[in-house]
Design a protein around this motif. Structure first.
Motif, PDB file in Angstrom:
ATOM      1  N   CYS A  60       6.086  15.861 -12.334  1.00  0.00           N
ATOM      2  CA  CYS A  60       7.183  15.324 -13.128  1.00  0.00           C
ATOM      3  C   CYS A  60       7.755  16.444 -13.995  1.00  0.00           C
ATOM      4  O   CYS A  60       7.009  17.125 -14.707  1.00  0.00           O
ATOM      5  N   CYS A  63       6.996  15.490 -17.880  1.00  0.00           N
ATOM      6  CA  CYS A  63       5.682  15.504 -18.543  1.00  0.00           C
ATOM      7  C   CYS A  63       4.619  16.288 -17.797  1.00  0.00           C
ATOM      8  O   CYS A  63       3.517  16.456 -18.308  1.00  0.00           O
ATOM      9  N   CYS A 109       8.136   7.789 -13.445  1.00  0.00           N
ATOM     10  CA  CYS A 109       6.845   8.424 -13.729  1.00  0.00           C
ATOM     11  C   CYS A 109       6.034   7.463 -14.600  1.00  0.00           C
ATOM     12  O   CYS A 109       6.518   7.014 -15.637  1.00  0.00           O
ATOM     13  N   CYS A 112       5.364   9.118 -18.356  1.00  0.00           N
ATOM     14  CA  CYS A 112       6.410   9.326 -19.372  1.00  0.00           C
ATOM     15  C   CYS A 112       7.595   8.382 -19.204  1.00  0.00           C
ATOM     16  O   CYS A 112       8.508   8.397 -20.035  1.00  0.00           O
TER      17      CYS A 112
HETATM   18 FE    FE Z   1       6.572  12.127 -16.383  1.00  0.00          FE
END
Ligand code: FE
Length: 143
Positions: A60, A63, A109, A112
């Motif tokens: 991601c 994050c 995700c 996050c």
């Molecule tokens: Fe993320």
């Protein structure tokens, strides 16, 4: 009592990551922010990782959580990086999305909450799924 500064807690890498909008804007490029935090879509065929065929892990871009493995990436011809399975079933969350007059399944995700793209039931075996993911939502780490 002595007034010591409080000790930072050990970061829990599995815990959800909740940042303020200002923190996200500081962390992401404007284009990444538009996709990850504002559910934007990059133009097809523009993503840096669309044609990437190297072996490695896709994380991601918000994050750092590992989301996809290059083993599951396939050439869908749709103009966005496409995968047939996430790296881990808990890495990604799914949400019904009825925007733009379509009924789609948005994927985010799990850590996050960043918008990644959508999953469609027209992928290859063994899952028959196509995770159609914005390149801007991903960072690639060669293995
Ligand atoms: Fe993320």
């Amino acid at each position: 009592m002595t007034d010591f500064p409080s000790q930072p807690e050990t970061p829990d890498i599995s815990a959800p990551l909740n940042l303020s909008e200002a923190e996200w804007r500081a962390r992401l490029s404007p284009a990444q922010y538009e996709v990850l935090r504002n559910k934007g879509t990059e133009r097809p065929w523009t993503g840096a990782l669309n044609q990437n065929k190297e072996t490695g892990d896709y994380h991601c871009a918000g994050c750092g959580a590992k989301l996809f493995d290059s083993d599951s990436k396939f050439d869908s011809g749709c103009g966005w990086p496409s995968f047939y399975i996430p790296a881990d079933s808990t890495a990604i969350a799914e949400h019904e999305d009825v925007s733009f007059g379509m009924r789609r399944v948005e994927v985010t995700c799990a850590k996050c909450g960043g918008h990644l793209g959508h999953v469609f039931p027209d992928g290859p075996k063994p899952t028959g799924l196509r995770y159609c993911i914005n390149s801007l939502s991903l960072s690639f780490e060669r293995r």
